[in-house]
Structures are given as C-alpha cells and as structure tokens.
Motif scaffolding. Structure first.
Motif, PDB file in Angstrom:
ATOM      1  N   ASN A   1     -13.649   3.365  -3.307  1.00 23.38           N
ATOM      2  CA  ASN A   1     -13.017   2.709  -4.453  1.00 23.38           C
ATOM      3  C   ASN A   1     -11.533   2.995  -4.403  1.00 23.38           C
ATOM      4  OD1 ASN A   1     -12.137   4.728  -6.791  1.00 23.38           O
ATOM      5  ND2 ASN A   1     -13.959   5.602  -5.817  1.00 23.38           N
ATOM      6  N   GLN A   2     -10.762   2.175  -5.094  1.00 21.60           N
ATOM      7  CA  GLN A   2      -9.310   2.287  -5.030  1.00 21.60           C
ATOM      8  C   GLN A   2      -8.721   3.117  -6.176  1.00 21.60           C
ATOM      9  OE1 GLN A   2      -8.002   1.311  -2.238  1.00 21.60           O
ATOM     10  NE2 GLN A   2     -10.046   0.589  -1.679  1.00 21.60           N
ATOM     11  N   LEU A   3      -9.589   3.739  -6.972  1.00 20.64           N
ATOM     12  CA  LEU A   3      -9.129   4.619  -8.046  1.00 20.64           C
ATOM     13  C   LEU A   3      -8.987   6.053  -7.573  1.00 20.64           C
ATOM     14  CD1 LEU A   3     -11.357   3.176 -10.885  1.00 20.64           C
ATOM     15  CD2 LEU A   3      -8.863   3.031 -10.792  1.00 20.64           C
ATOM     16  N   SER A   4      -9.969   6.532  -6.833  1.00 18.92           N
ATOM     17  CA  SER A   4      -9.928   7.924  -6.370  1.00 18.92           C
ATOM     18  C   SER A   4      -9.655   8.034  -4.874  1.00 18.92           C
ATOM     19  CB  SER A   4     -11.241   8.644  -6.713  1.00 18.92           C
ATOM     20  OG  SER A   4     -12.367   7.938  -6.256  1.00 18.92           O
ATOM     21  N   TYR A   5      -9.382   6.907  -4.227  1.00 16.15           N
ATOM     22  CA  TYR A   5      -8.999   6.939  -2.814  1.00 16.15           C
ATOM     23  C   TYR A   5      -7.561   7.448  -2.708  1.00 16.15           C
ATOM     24  CZ  TYR A   5      -8.817   5.400   2.076  1.00 16.15           C
ATOM     25  OH  TYR A   5      -8.729   5.367   3.441  1.00 16.15           O
ATOM     26  N   PRO A   6      -7.279   8.394  -1.812  1.00 16.92           N
ATOM     27  CA  PRO A   6      -5.913   8.948  -1.702  1.00 16.92           C
ATOM     28  C   PRO A   6      -4.969   8.014  -0.952  1.00 16.92           C
ATOM     29  CG  PRO A   6      -7.344  10.000  -0.097  1.00 16.92           C
ATOM     30  CD  PRO A   6      -8.218   9.078  -0.902  1.00 16.92           C
ATOM     31  N   TRP A   7      -4.178   7.270  -1.685  1.00 14.86           N
ATOM     32  CA  TRP A   7      -3.232   6.336  -1.077  1.00 14.86           C
ATOM     33  C   TRP A   7      -2.143   7.094  -0.312  1.00 14.86           C
ATOM     34  CZ3 TRP A   7      -2.213   0.838  -1.973  1.00 14.86           C
ATOM     35  CH2 TRP A   7      -3.263   0.187  -2.622  1.00 14.86           C
ATOM     36  N   SER A   8      -1.658   6.490   0.765  1.00 20.38           N
ATOM     37  CA  SER A   8      -0.543   7.055   1.521  1.00 20.38           C
ATOM     38  C   SER A   8       0.758   6.853   0.740  1.00 20.38           C
ATOM     39  CB  SER A   8      -0.435   6.358   2.888  1.00 20.38           C
ATOM     40  OG  SER A   8       0.766   6.720   3.540  1.00 20.38           O
ATOM     41  N   LYS A   9       1.592   7.867   0.704  1.00 18.48           N
ATOM     42  CA  LYS A   9       2.879   7.771   0.005  1.00 18.48           C
ATOM     43  C   LYS A   9       3.811   6.765   0.669  1.00 18.48           C
ATOM     44  CE  LYS A   9       2.713  12.515  -1.757  1.00 18.48           C
ATOM     45  NZ  LYS A   9       3.357  13.852  -1.747  1.00 18.48           N
ATOM     46  N   SER A  10       3.556   6.462   1.938  1.00 20.44           N
ATOM     47  CA  SER A  10       4.403   5.513   2.663  1.00 20.44           C
ATOM     48  C   SER A  10       3.965   4.067   2.462  1.00 20.44           C
ATOM     49  CB  SER A  10       4.408   5.846   4.161  1.00 20.44           C
ATOM     50  OG  SER A  10       3.097   5.721   4.700  1.00 20.44           O
ATOM     51  N   ASP A  11       2.843   3.848   1.768  1.00 19.35           N
ATOM     52  CA  ASP A  11       2.361   2.493   1.521  1.00 19.35           C
ATOM     53  C   ASP A  11       3.362   1.749   0.631  1.00 19.35           C
ATOM     54  OD1 ASP A  11       0.807   0.304   0.037  1.00 19.35           O
ATOM     55  OD2 ASP A  11      -0.679   0.989   1.505  1.00 19.35           O
ATOM     56  N   LYS A  20       5.085   0.645  -6.859  1.00 19.74           N
ATOM     57  CA  LYS A  20       4.224   0.826  -8.028  1.00 19.74           C
ATOM     58  C   LYS A  20       3.396  -0.425  -8.363  1.00 19.74           C
ATOM     59  CE  LYS A  20       7.205   4.358 -10.073  1.00 19.74           C
ATOM     60  NZ  LYS A  20       7.979   4.791 -11.261  1.00 19.74           N
ATOM     61  N   ARG A  21       2.863  -1.017  -7.313  1.00 18.70           N
ATOM     62  CA  ARG A  21       2.033  -2.208  -7.515  1.00 18.70           C
ATOM     63  C   ARG A  21       0.638  -2.001  -6.923  1.00 18.70           C
ATOM     64  NH1 ARG A  21       5.509  -5.970  -3.246  1.00 18.70           N
ATOM     65  NH2 ARG A  21       4.681  -5.007  -1.351  1.00 18.70           N
ATOM     66  N   ASP A  22       0.232  -0.730  -6.784  1.00 17.28           N
ATOM     67  CA  ASP A  22      -1.046  -0.405  -6.171  1.00 17.28           C
ATOM     68  C   ASP A  22      -2.190  -0.345  -7.174  1.00 17.28           C
ATOM     69  OD1 ASP A  22       0.523   1.882  -7.028  1.00 17.28           O
ATOM     70  OD2 ASP A  22      -1.154   3.127  -6.372  1.00 17.28           O
ATOM     71  N   HIS A  23      -1.887  -0.390  -8.493  1.00 21.18           N
ATOM     72  CA  HIS A  23      -2.912  -0.150  -9.504  1.00 21.18           C
ATOM     73  C   HIS A  23      -3.920  -1.287  -9.652  1.00 21.18           C
ATOM     74  CE1 HIS A  23      -0.679   3.373 -10.587  1.00 21.18           C
ATOM     75  NE2 HIS A  23       0.377   2.681 -10.949  1.00 21.18           N
ATOM     76  N   HIS A  24      -3.535  -2.490  -9.269  1.00 26.46           N
ATOM     77  CA  HIS A  24      -4.413  -3.626  -9.529  1.00 26.46           C
ATOM     78  C   HIS A  24      -5.714  -3.548  -8.734  1.00 26.46           C
ATOM     79  CE1 HIS A  24      -5.600  -7.504 -10.977  1.00 26.46           C
ATOM     80  NE2 HIS A  24      -5.683  -7.995  -9.759  1.00 26.46           N
ATOM     81  N   TYR A  25      -5.690  -2.896  -7.583  1.00 28.50           N
ATOM     82  CA  TYR A  25      -6.904  -2.813  -6.764  1.00 28.50           C
ATOM     83  C   TYR A  25      -7.979  -1.994  -7.477  1.00 28.50           C
ATOM     84  CZ  TYR A  25      -3.586  -4.596  -3.396  1.00 28.50           C
ATOM     85  OH  TYR A  25      -2.628  -5.366  -2.783  1.00 28.50           O
ATOM     86  N   GLY A  26      -7.560  -0.929  -8.148  1.00 26.58           N
ATOM     87  CA  GLY A  26      -8.499  -0.143  -8.940  1.00 26.58           C
ATOM     88  C   GLY A  26      -9.044  -0.933 -10.111  1.00 26.58           C
ATOM     89  N   PHE A  27      -8.197  -1.772 -10.694  1.00 25.01           N
ATOM     90  CA  PHE A  27      -8.621  -2.600 -11.820  1.00 25.01           C
ATOM     91  C   PHE A  27      -9.669  -3.619 -11.373  1.00 25.01           C
ATOM     92  CE2 PHE A  27      -8.204  -5.909 -15.099  1.00 25.01           C
ATOM     93  CZ  PHE A  27      -8.349  -5.121 -16.232  1.00 25.01           C
ATOM     94  N   ILE A  28      -9.495  -4.161 -10.159  1.00 21.19           N
ATOM     95  CA  ILE A  28     -10.512  -5.073  -9.607  1.00 21.19           C
ATOM     96  C   ILE A  28     -11.851  -4.358  -9.504  1.00 21.19           C
ATOM     97  CG2 ILE A  28     -11.232  -6.323  -7.520  1.00 21.19           C
ATOM     98  CD1 ILE A  28      -8.288  -7.038  -7.058  1.00 21.19           C
ATOM     99  N   ASN A  29     -11.841  -3.112  -9.047  1.00 19.33           N
ATOM    100  CA  ASN A  29     -13.077  -2.321  -8.969  1.00 19.33           C
ATOM    101  C   ASN A  29     -13.730  -2.166 -10.332  1.00 19.33           C
ATOM    102  OD1 ASN A  29     -12.012   0.047  -6.366  1.00 19.33           O
ATOM    103  ND2 ASN A  29     -13.081  -1.903  -6.196  1.00 19.33           N
TER     104      ASN A  29
END
Length: 371
Positions: free
Chosen positions: A96-106, A112-121
């Motif tokens: 899931n994209q809420l507790s998956y550890p995103w890379s800081k270089s992404d 700060k546009r990474d949150h929507h993937y968790g919302f889809i979940n």
C-alpha cells in the motif's frame, strides 16, 4: 464452481506470479485482465480506465471481481456499472502507498504530491466488499497509517472510514508455487554461500547488507556471495561498489533469466541475511527458506509473523551489530547450519495449501452478496 475475474494493473513480479498461481491452482474458473507492469504511478491513476475498457469487451461474466491494490477500484466500478453493479468485489493488498517507505529522491515526494496514491488505496478499500492483506503486519500498518493520513486534512476527515475498512478486512497470506523447487537437488559449495535475492532498490536496504559483507572481508572470513534479484535503470550505487570490493567473493551478480538458474542458487545458498526496510510479506525470503537457506531476519515487519515462535531467538536480530555477530557465528559453524532446515514450516504457503483457503473465502463472499 464460481467465475472470478482478477483485475491487475501491474502484471509483473509478485503481482503476476500471484495471479497466475491462483489461476493455475484454483477450483474456480479464473480469468485475468491486466496491463503491463511498468509506470506504476500511471497505472494507479489511469489503469482503471484501460482495464474498464478491456472488461467491457470481454464476454466473461464473473461472479466476483478480485482486484489488486494498484487498481483505482472506484473508477473501475463507475465505468463498468452496467456489468458490475451487483457483483461482489474483493481487493487484495500486496503493498500500500500509506505505509510504504517512499524514497526521498522521488520527485512526487519532493513536490509533495505523493499523498494521492494512498488516498486511492483508501477509497478503493471503502468501495470493496472484502479487503485482503498478505500479512497481519500489513493490515495493522495500513489501518494505523490510514488514520494518521486522514487527520492531515482540514475538515471532514472521515477517520471513521478506517474503522469501516477494518471491519471488512482480513489476512490472506500470499500463495507461492514452492513445489517448483522440489526437483532441484540441494548442493553445498566449498565456501559458505550467502544469498541476496531481492529487488535492487533502496527499500531493501542494500547498504546495510553490503556493509556486513565488507566487514566479513576485512576480517578475512571466507565466504561466497550470490546477488540475485531484479535491477532497474536507477539502482542504488552500493551495488556497483560491492561488485568491485567483493569481486573475489561474488560468484553470481544479476537477475536470473529463468527459473532453473534462480532455483539453483537458492538451493545452494547457506545463509540468508535480510536487511529490508520494507516487506509486507516476503515471498523471496519464503522461497529461499523453503530451499534450505538459514535465515537471519530483522525482528520487525512481517518476519516474526511468518517464522514460528520457537525459532525467533535463533533467526531474528535486533540491530546491525547483532546481525554481524549472527552471520559470523553461522559461518564459523557452517556444518551445523547446513543441517538445519525450516522448509517444513513454510510448506503452508504453497498454492496447494493456500488455494483451497482462497476458494472457500471467495465462495463465501459470493454467497453473502446474494443471500
């Protein structure tokens, strides 16, 4: 016998193996519609549209939709309501994209546009009739991070929606084709063989793994090393550094193109030190243990759940210092280690055991929907 449609936007790796494995071992009739396993972010945004179009063209009339976490299930159901309005749906979380550890270089993290993937979940889980997770650790981490995530919004946070998801969630461990390794004879090499068989990505924490390997070399402790796993265009630099520093120890370096090569290395491996920062289940680890490797696992993530309690002390470590000590001890006692196998405790994840559990669950979901 029921008809089940697996909807998979990311048909690659463990997602692909899981879908095909269930299709091959189920007593139900299984069809798969999928998209190629690349551009995962675009798959989460636009994959539902492409898959809805594919479903509208198929003549297969399922009794249940089984989707993976990469699908925006709400969009898919909206675009197929003429065929799915009365169908039960199950959503299977490989990750899931809420507790998956995103890379800081992404780039999405930096902007700060990474949150929507968790919302889809979250909304996909709300839309599903049943929500399935591949481990208890995964389920609990999703629920925890889901509430934390929703609390970030200014009003109408809907944090109670996580409680609704919890009520219809359960653990359904990954099924794996372990029997395919049975025909490979176990072979011990002259020097003890240490194995890496994960993706070459930051979340698998290769820096800590190779740091331990460098220490062994500095102490002149003999070992050989097989570095397997899939690599991508941008892999962590530590792999190139390790290839140079450990050139005398490395006997294989790179992805195995076929099952037999992969199985050969697993069935030759003595020690499996794992340093992963992320693993919601650990299919590659289960495979290696089944083939006879002696696991050294961090006391976190899904590993304490997979390993029988009586083996925790011998196989789980707390920090890097303890890991280094356990690796050295294993190498110094390699003859004893080679006589220890946990394979019998991991047979339960083979599809022959798991498929009937899947079948029974999905049959009950279908019956409940129509009762």
């Amino acid at each position: 016998m029921a008809k089940i449609l697996i909807v998979e936007p990311y048909f690659s790796g463990s997602h692909k193996s899981w879908a095909l494995g269930y299709q091959d071992n189920s007593s139900h009739e299984i069809e798969i519609i999928s998209l190629e396993g690349k551009f995962w972010k675009w798959r989460m945004h636009g994959g539902a549209i492409s898959l809805a179009n594919l479903f509208q063209k198929t003549k297969f009339a399922p009794d249940l939709i089984l989707a993976s976490d990469m699908l925006d299930l709400t969009t898919f159901l909206c675009l197929t309501k003429n065929k799915t309005s009365n169908l039960p749906t199950a959503l299977y979380f490989h990750e899931n994209q809420l507790s998956y550890p995103w890379s800081k270089s992404d780039r999405d993290v930096q902007k700060k546009r990474d949150h929507h993937y968790g919302f889809i979940n979250i909304v996909s889980a709300l839309a599903a009739d049943k929500v399935l997770f591949n481990s208890e650790f995964h389920l609990e981490s999703f629920l925890l991070e889901g509430k934390k995530f929703l609390k970030n919004f200014p009003d109408n946070n809907e944090t109670k929606s996580i409680d609704l998801i919890k009520k219809k969630s359960r653990v359904l461990h990954l099924g794996i084709d372990l029997k395919r390794f049975d025909s490979i004879k176990r072979l011990s090499l002259k020097d003890p063989l240490i194995l890496w068989n994960h993706r070459w990505e930051y979340d698998k924490n290769p820096k800590s793994f190779f740091k331990s390997m460098f220490k062994l070399k500095e102490k002149n402790i003999p070992f050989s090393l097989a570095v397997l796993g899939e690599s991508f265009a941008s892999k962590p630099n530590i792999f190139d550094e390790a290839k140079t520093k450990l050139k005398n120890e490395i006997i294989h370096f790179g992805y195995c193109d076929n099952h037999w090569d992969y199985a050969k290395w697993l069935c030759s491996a003595d020690i499996l030190p794992v340093t992963n920062n992320q693993d919601f289940f650990g299919a590659s680890i289960v495979e290696a243990i089944y083939c006879g490797a002696f696991p050294l696992l961090p006391n976190r993530l899904s590993y304490p759940e997979l390993l029988p309690t009586e083996f925790h002390k011998m196989h789980l470590y707390g920090d890097e210092k303890e890991l280094d000590m356990m690796i050295e001890n294993s190498l110094k006692n390699i003859n004893k280690i080679r006589n220890i196998s946990l394979a019998q405790y991991f047979k339960r994840f083979d599809w022959k055991s798991m498929a009937p559990t899947y079948d029974q669950l999905f049959s009950s979901i279908i019956e409940k929907k129509h009762s």
